[in-house]
Motif scaffolding. Sequence first.
Motif, PDB file in Angstrom:
ATOM      1  N   ALA A   1      36.954  29.219  17.080  1.00 57.85           N
ATOM      2  CA  ALA A   1      36.849  27.735  16.592  1.00 57.85           C
ATOM      3  C   ALA A   1      37.670  27.496  15.335  1.00 57.85           C
ATOM      4  CB  ALA A   1      35.272  27.484  16.569  1.00 57.85           C
ATOM      5  N   ARG A   2      37.589  26.147  14.994  1.00 60.00           N
ATOM      6  CA  ARG A   2      37.955  25.531  13.931  1.00 60.00           C
ATOM      7  C   ARG A   2      36.919  25.063  12.954  1.00 60.00           C
ATOM      8  NH1 ARG A   2      43.213  26.595  13.706  1.00 60.00           N
ATOM      9  NH2 ARG A   2      44.178  26.553  15.684  1.00 60.00           N
ATOM     10  N   MET A   3      37.355  24.679  11.748  1.00 61.07           N
ATOM     11  CA  MET A   3      36.356  24.207  10.859  1.00 61.07           C
ATOM     12  C   MET A   3      35.640  23.036  11.218  1.00 61.07           C
ATOM     13  SD  MET A   3      35.610  26.672   8.794  1.00 61.07           S
ATOM     14  CE  MET A   3      34.755  26.235   7.063  1.00 61.07           C
ATOM     15  N   THR A   4      36.399  22.254  11.912  1.00 63.46           N
ATOM     16  CA  THR A   4      36.033  21.017  12.543  1.00 63.46           C
ATOM     17  C   THR A   4      35.091  21.010  13.928  1.00 63.46           C
ATOM     18  OG1 THR A   4      38.218  20.802  13.718  1.00 63.46           O
ATOM     19  CG2 THR A   4      38.190  19.778  11.608  1.00 63.46           C
ATOM     20  N   THR A   5      35.301  22.216  14.380  1.00 62.16           N
ATOM     21  CA  THR A   5      34.420  22.288  15.631  1.00 62.16           C
ATOM     22  C   THR A   5      32.820  22.067  15.512  1.00 62.16           C
ATOM     23  OG1 THR A   5      35.893  24.193  16.411  1.00 62.16           O
ATOM     24  CG2 THR A   5      33.691  23.962  17.309  1.00 62.16           C
ATOM     25  N   ALA A   6      32.350  21.111  16.469  1.00 59.51           N
ATOM     26  CA  ALA A   6      31.023  20.559  16.357  1.00 59.51           C
ATOM     27  C   ALA A   6      30.094  21.959  16.701  1.00 59.51           C
ATOM     28  CB  ALA A   6      30.716  19.372  17.090  1.00 59.51           C
ATOM     29  N   VAL A   7      29.136  22.217  16.195  1.00 62.84           N
ATOM     30  CA  VAL A   7      28.131  23.011  16.783  1.00 62.84           C
ATOM     31  C   VAL A   7      26.735  22.487  17.293  1.00 62.84           C
ATOM     32  CG1 VAL A   7      28.868  24.846  15.050  1.00 62.84           C
ATOM     33  CG2 VAL A   7      27.115  23.300  14.409  1.00 62.84           C
ATOM     34  N   SER A   8      25.903  22.968  18.239  1.00 67.93           N
ATOM     35  CA  SER A   8      24.809  22.615  18.625  1.00 67.93           C
ATOM     36  C   SER A   8      23.436  23.638  18.307  1.00 67.93           C
ATOM     37  CB  SER A   8      24.896  22.519  20.057  1.00 67.93           C
ATOM     38  OG  SER A   8      25.948  21.640  20.421  1.00 67.93           O
ATOM     39  N   ALA A   9      22.315  23.052  18.631  1.00 68.16           N
ATOM     40  CA  ALA A   9      21.419  23.872  18.305  1.00 68.16           C
ATOM     41  C   ALA A   9      21.285  25.275  18.932  1.00 68.16           C
ATOM     42  CB  ALA A   9      19.789  22.995  18.600  1.00 68.16           C
ATOM     43  N   GLY A  10      21.143  26.284  18.223  1.00 64.56           N
ATOM     44  CA  GLY A  10      21.170  27.404  18.864  1.00 64.56           C
ATOM     45  C   GLY A  10      22.418  28.162  19.125  1.00 64.56           C
ATOM     46  N   ASP A  11      23.492  27.436  18.620  1.00 64.10           N
ATOM     47  CA  ASP A  11      24.782  28.164  18.767  1.00 64.10           C
ATOM     48  C   ASP A  11      24.857  29.289  17.630  1.00 64.10           C
ATOM     49  OD1 ASP A  11      25.710  26.290  20.396  1.00 64.10           O
ATOM     50  OD2 ASP A  11      27.164  25.434  19.109  1.00 64.10           O
ATOM     51  N   GLU A  12      25.728  30.213  18.083  1.00 64.99           N
ATOM     52  CA  GLU A  12      26.090  31.343  17.404  1.00 64.99           C
ATOM     53  C   GLU A  12      27.201  31.220  16.630  1.00 64.99           C
ATOM     54  OE1 GLU A  12      25.483  35.583  18.409  1.00 64.99           O
ATOM     55  OE2 GLU A  12      27.394  35.977  18.278  1.00 64.99           O
ATOM     56  N   VAL A  13      27.413  31.195  15.374  1.00 66.64           N
ATOM     57  CA  VAL A  13      28.440  30.723  14.578  1.00 66.64           C
ATOM     58  C   VAL A  13      29.045  32.047  13.709  1.00 66.64           C
ATOM     59  CG1 VAL A  13      29.581  29.376  12.612  1.00 66.64           C
ATOM     60  CG2 VAL A  13      27.762  28.234  14.334  1.00 66.64           C
ATOM     61  N   ALA A  14      30.134  32.537  14.068  1.00 72.99           N
ATOM     62  CA  ALA A  14      30.663  33.843  13.348  1.00 72.99           C
ATOM     63  C   ALA A  14      31.830  33.419  12.404  1.00 72.99           C
ATOM     64  CB  ALA A  14      31.013  34.759  14.312  1.00 72.99           C
TER      65      ALA A  14
END
Lengths: 157, 157, 87, 87
Positions: C60-73
Amino acid sequence: MSPATAVTSAPLAVETVLRAVEGPGAGAVTTFVGLVRDHNQGRRVLWLDYEAYAPLAEKALGLIVDEAQARWAGARMAIHHRTGRLEIGEASVVIAVATPHRADAFAACRYAIERIKQIVPIWKHEHFEGGEVWIEGATADATDTAARETALRIACA
Amino acid sequence: MSPATAVTSAPLAVETVLRAVEGPGAGAVTTFVGLVRDHNQGRRVLWLDYEAYAPLAEKALGLIVDEAQARWAGARMAIHHRTGRLEIGEASVVIAVATPHRADAFAACRYAIERIKQIVPIWKHEHFEGGEVWIEGATADATDTAARETALRIACA
Amino acid sequence: MRVTVRLFARLRELVGAGDLVLEVDADATVADVWATLVAAHPAAEAYARSMSCAVNLEYARMTTAVSAGDEVAFLPPVSGGEARRGA
Amino acid sequence: MRVTVRLFARLRELVGAGDLVLEVDADATVADVWATLVAAHPAAEAYARSMSCAVNLEYARMTTAVSAGDEVAFLPPVSGGEARRGA
């Protein structure tokens, strides 16, 4: 320890050739295996017979190993070449190279197969559907420096 | 059939990875094995710990296989990468490539190791005589086309 | 909303955890998740310019939107392959 | 003097023997051995320009001198390695 070079009618095994290059200091190991294909120039191949001038072929493989180990510091190389009747999918040649760094392992391995095709007195007799033919490649001359430079150029490019 | 890609704490075997690329049409098979060396930048290495973001690492290996098989027609590639504690001389990564022609087998194999170092989320923790250090290389970005072009250039040069 | 953050290697050691749950705004991007991480664990800042990221096992990019429960690495520079970089 | 001649592959088939003994002059070179072979087996002439040679398991030239009992090998163009030539 497996022998570094061999010309043999027995089936080849990658693991055997790999064992011949084991030792301290290696960070990268490459292998090359040549296989008998089921077709060649539009012909359906049935099997191949490899004929060797065995004692000179063994010497030529040793020369290639020496050339490579002189050119690529710290390299250890082994080459086994098969002779006799080979069925489709069988290995005709196995090369293994261990070096400290990966670029050298790729270059030395590529060099070896190019040199094998230039100088090693081994001939392929192709038996295909409807006939047979001797496959002929390069005039074998280990002292031809232009050929050697071609192999080096292909390997290091 | 062995799996084409694996991220595993079990010891790697070249024969297992070779089995994953078996099949008709191959004339050349190359393998690359990366080994743990006993020294690095003047330090005496004791052992390495490889930490992986395993599910993404498996996906990244699959992406590299897909890239290579798209770039080199008829290629079959497999990559196994080890994790956990590795002793000196143990294999950290094994790549195998089968292709109709030898030039492609060398190029695709070299491409794979360059791409692994660019994008696969695996990290090396080096334990050396007198300390430990995390080895860091490239910022992992599978969408970075410049990095991919670099790997292609090194492979096909 | 809550997202799961995964950290690895030296970044994991600097933060002291490989897995953590962070509370971010509903319209958060990866950059917001990172900022929240750094606010709680300033040592992570060392990787602000060299890390890359993935969301739910996609780069992903720093601008990628995240949603509840996402796993962000967040991934420090990688070093897979063999033990030494090639010549 | 006598020398042993070794032939291989299609050249062996053309001559009908892989091993033969030829009588040549005491000051003979590889070229003289070849000429003697071709005189006895004209089919060998097909390889006059493409063969190479070895004397006693050393690659040699047509000008190399031979001695009694030497093994002189004439080598058609080789084709070792894998089943097809690379792209």
